[in-house]
Design a protein around this motif. Structure first.
Motif, mmCIF file in Angstrom:
data_model
loop_
_atom_site.group_PDB
_atom_site.id
_atom_site.type_symbol
_atom_site.label_atom_id
_atom_site.label_comp_id
_atom_site.label_asym_id
_atom_site.label_seq_id
_atom_site.Cartn_x
_atom_site.Cartn_y
_atom_site.Cartn_z
ATOM 1 N N LYS A 59 5.071 4.597 -3.270
ATOM 2 C CA LYS A 59 3.827 5.351 -3.457
ATOM 3 C C LYS A 59 3.915 6.747 -2.838
ATOM 4 O O LYS A 59 4.715 6.995 -1.932
ATOM 5 C CB LYS A 59 2.656 4.599 -2.811
ATOM 6 C CG LYS A 59 2.476 3.159 -3.276
ATOM 7 C CD LYS A 59 2.034 3.091 -4.718
ATOM 8 C CE LYS A 59 1.855 1.645 -5.179
ATOM 9 N NZ LYS A 59 0.775 0.942 -4.477
ATOM 10 N N ASP A 60 3.061 7.644 -3.331
ATOM 11 C CA ASP A 60 2.891 8.971 -2.735
ATOM 12 C C ASP A 60 1.734 8.896 -1.743
ATOM 13 O O ASP A 60 0.628 8.479 -2.110
ATOM 14 C CB ASP A 60 2.599 10.021 -3.816
ATOM 15 C CG ASP A 60 3.793 10.230 -4.735
ATOM 16 O OD1 ASP A 60 4.894 10.499 -4.214
ATOM 17 O OD2 ASP A 60 3.638 10.104 -5.961
ATOM 18 N N CYS A 61 1.987 9.304 -0.502
ATOM 19 C CA CYS A 61 1.036 9.072 0.582
ATOM 20 C C CYS A 61 0.711 10.367 1.331
ATOM 21 O O CYS A 61 1.504 11.308 1.336
ATOM 22 C CB CYS A 61 1.604 8.047 1.571
ATOM 23 S SG CYS A 61 2.204 6.535 0.761
ATOM 24 N N SER A 116 -2.342 14.085 -6.576
ATOM 25 C CA SER A 116 -3.125 12.946 -6.112
ATOM 26 C C SER A 116 -2.227 12.041 -5.286
ATOM 27 O O SER A 116 -0.999 12.145 -5.345
ATOM 28 C CB SER A 116 -3.729 12.179 -7.295
ATOM 29 O OG SER A 116 -2.699 11.634 -8.105
ATOM 30 N N TYR A 117 -2.850 11.166 -4.517
ATOM 31 C CA TYR A 117 -2.103 10.277 -3.628
ATOM 32 C C TYR A 117 -2.540 8.834 -3.858
ATOM 33 O O TYR A 117 -3.702 8.558 -4.134
ATOM 34 C CB TYR A 117 -2.333 10.670 -2.166
ATOM 35 C CG TYR A 117 -1.831 12.052 -1.849
ATOM 36 C CD1 TYR A 117 -0.500 12.286 -1.512
ATOM 37 C CD2 TYR A 117 -2.690 13.146 -1.919
ATOM 38 C CE1 TYR A 117 -0.043 13.568 -1.248
ATOM 39 C CE2 TYR A 117 -2.238 14.433 -1.657
ATOM 40 C CZ TYR A 117 -0.909 14.640 -1.316
ATOM 41 O OH TYR A 117 -0.460 15.899 -1.063
ATOM 42 N N ASP A 118 -1.576 7.931 -3.717
ATOM 43 C CA ASP A 118 -1.864 6.509 -3.867
ATOM 44 C C ASP A 118 -2.485 5.933 -2.603
ATOM 45 O O ASP A 118 -3.304 5.015 -2.670
ATOM 46 C CB ASP A 118 -0.576 5.744 -4.188
ATOM 47 C CG ASP A 118 0.111 6.276 -5.440
ATOM 48 O OD1 ASP A 118 -0.504 6.179 -6.520
ATOM 49 O OD2 ASP A 118 1.231 6.800 -5.338
ATOM 50 N N THR A 119 -2.070 6.456 -1.448
ATOM 51 C CA THR A 119 -2.567 5.983 -0.163
ATOM 52 C C THR A 119 -2.796 7.168 0.762
ATOM 53 O O THR A 119 -1.941 8.052 0.873
ATOM 54 C CB THR A 119 -1.559 5.015 0.486
ATOM 55 O OG1 THR A 119 -1.325 3.917 -0.402
ATOM 56 C CG2 THR A 119 -2.081 4.486 1.812
ATOM 57 N N GLY A 136 -6.427 3.625 -5.513
ATOM 58 C CA GLY A 136 -5.791 4.015 -4.260
ATOM 59 C C GLY A 136 -6.527 3.475 -3.047
ATOM 60 O O GLY A 136 -7.691 3.066 -3.126
ATOM 61 N N TRP A 146 -10.941 0.890 -0.918
ATOM 62 C CA TRP A 146 -10.314 1.065 -2.214
ATOM 63 C C TRP A 146 -11.182 1.895 -3.141
ATOM 64 O O TRP A 146 -12.396 1.702 -3.221
ATOM 65 C CB TRP A 146 -10.047 -0.291 -2.865
ATOM 66 C CG TRP A 146 -8.787 -0.915 -2.362
ATOM 67 C CD1 TRP A 146 -7.541 -0.836 -2.944
ATOM 68 C CD2 TRP A 146 -8.631 -1.711 -1.184
ATOM 69 N NE1 TRP A 146 -6.629 -1.523 -2.182
ATOM 70 C CE2 TRP A 146 -7.261 -2.073 -1.099
ATOM 71 C CE3 TRP A 146 -9.511 -2.139 -0.196
ATOM 72 C CZ2 TRP A 146 -6.768 -2.848 -0.057
ATOM 73 C CZ3 TRP A 146 -9.016 -2.903 0.859
ATOM 74 C CH2 TRP A 146 -7.665 -3.246 0.907
ATOM 75 N N TRP A 159 0.817 -1.205 0.000
ATOM 76 C CA TRP A 159 0.000 0.000 0.000
ATOM 77 C C TRP A 159 0.858 1.266 0.000
ATOM 78 O O TRP A 159 0.357 2.351 -0.287
ATOM 79 C CB TRP A 159 -0.914 0.028 1.225
ATOM 80 C CG TRP A 159 -1.897 -1.091 1.287
ATOM 81 C CD1 TRP A 159 -2.270 -1.922 0.257
ATOM 82 C CD2 TRP A 159 -2.633 -1.520 2.429
ATOM 83 N NE1 TRP A 159 -3.191 -2.837 0.698
ATOM 84 C CE2 TRP A 159 -3.438 -2.625 2.022
ATOM 85 C CE3 TRP A 159 -2.705 -1.092 3.749
ATOM 86 C CZ2 TRP A 159 -4.296 -3.284 2.901
ATOM 87 C CZ3 TRP A 159 -3.559 -1.745 4.624
ATOM 88 C CH2 TRP A 159 -4.336 -2.838 4.210
ATOM 89 N N SER A 185 -5.756 8.513 -6.075
ATOM 90 C CA SER A 185 -5.615 8.026 -7.443
ATOM 91 C C SER A 185 -6.533 6.818 -7.636
ATOM 92 O O SER A 185 -6.856 6.121 -6.673
ATOM 93 C CB SER A 185 -4.167 7.607 -7.701
ATOM 94 O OG SER A 185 -3.270 8.680 -7.489
ATOM 95 N N CYS A 217 7.837 4.222 1.343
ATOM 96 C CA CYS A 217 7.040 5.034 0.418
ATOM 97 C C CYS A 217 7.939 6.020 -0.325
ATOM 98 O O CYS A 217 9.025 6.369 0.135
ATOM 99 C CB CYS A 217 5.918 5.758 1.150
ATOM 100 S SG CYS A 217 6.440 6.708 2.566
#
Length: 234
Positions: free
Chosen positions: A18-20, A125-128, A162, A233, A14, A159, A40
Motif C-alpha cells: 500500500k501507499d501510506c 491518494s493514500y491507502d493508509t 482506506g 475506515w 493495512w 482512497s 508497504c
C-alpha cells in the motif's frame, strides 16, 4: 531496541503493498519500522520541524547501513501510484527481500505544515494514513478549526476503503503543555472539542463509515503505555 508497542496494534494488511502517509512523523522511527515490518509499497513521513526531518533521513541511512536486506512484501514490485518514476522490479517470491538500497525507494520524508499549507501531488491518494500523538499539538496551535482541517484533509487524501489510524493524546496532557507559547495558552482556553469527541466527529461529520478500537493490542506491551489507538475506515 524494543519494538514500539503501537506497531503491535497495527495489521499487516493495512500496509502491505500500500501507499501510506505518516502525519507528524517526528524523527521517522515509526515510519521506517512500518516500511520494514509491514512491507508497504511506499510511505511518506511529513513533519513541521526541519530538524526532525533531517534526523529521519539520518536514521534511514543508518538503518540501511546496518542491515543487509529489508522486507518489502511485494513479490513483484510495482510502481507506486504516487510516484512518477517506476520502481525497480524484483521477483523474490520466496524470500520477500530486496537489496537494502531499495528502502530509499520506499521511505521518504518531507518538511511541511500538514494543517496549514502542505499539499500532496495532483491526483495523489493514500491507502493508509497514520497520525500518532499529533492531534493535541494541532489543537493547541490551531484550535478546533485546525483539528477539523486535519480530519477533513485526511478524508480527502484517503482512497475509498482506506484506513486512518489515530492516536489521540488524553486531555490531561493538554494541561501540561498549554503554556508552551502564548498561542497554545489562548487556544487551550477556547478548545471545545475534547479527545472523547473525536470518534463522533470523524464518523458523523467527516464521513468515516466504521471505527475499531485497537488499543488492547498495544496495551501491556510496554510499561506505562496506555494511550488509545483507533482505526477508521473510509
Amino acid at each position: 531496541m524494543e519494538e514500539d508497542p503501537r506497531l503491535k496494534a497495527m495489521k499487516k494488511e493495512w500496509f502491505e503493498g500500500k501507499d501510506c502517509l505518516d502525519i507528524g512523523c517526528n524523527s521517522g522511527v515509526i515510519t521506517i519500522a512500518i516500511a520494514q515490518k509491514f512491507n508497504c509499497r511506499s510511505i511518506l513521513g511529513v513533519d513541521i520541524d526541519e530538524a526532525r526531518i533531517q534526523d529521519a533521513y539520518w536514521i534511514l541511512r543508518k538503518t540501511v547501513r546496518s542491515s543487509k536486506t529489508v522486507p518489502i512484501g511485494v513479490a513483484k514490485s510495482t510502481e507506486s501510484k504516487n510516484s512518477p518514476t517506476k520502481r525497480a522490479t524484483t521477483d523474490c517470491t520466496e524470500s520477500h527481500h530486496v537489496q537494502e538500497s531499495n528502502l530509499f525507494d520506499i521511505v521518504s520524508f518531507t518538511k511541511g505544515n500538514f494543517v496549514q499549507n502542505w499539499h500532496a501531488g495532483e491526483n495523489t491518494s493514500y491507502d493508509t494514513i497514520i497520525c500518532l500523538s499529533v492531534s493535541k499539538w494541532v489543537q493547541l496551535n490551531w484550535g478546533d478549526e485546525g483539528l477539523i482541517t486535519l480530519f477533513s484533509k485526511v478524508w480527502r487524501l484517503l482512497s475509498p476503503g482506506g484506513v486512518f489510524i489515530l492516536e489521540p493524546q488524553p486531555w490531561s496532557s493538554y494541561l501540561s503543555n498549554r503554556l508552551v507559547s502564548e498561542t497554545t495558552r489562548i487556544n487551550y482556553q477556547e478548545i471545545k472539542i475534547r479527545p472523547q469527541d473525536f470518534q463522533d466527529i470523524l464518523l458523523d461529520k467527516i464521513g468515516f463509515r466504521m471505527v475499531e478500537d485497537i488499543t488492547s493490542s498495544a496495551s501491556g506491551c510496554k510499561a506505562g503505555f496506555n494511550r488509545p489507538i483507533f482505526a477508521f475506515w473510509k
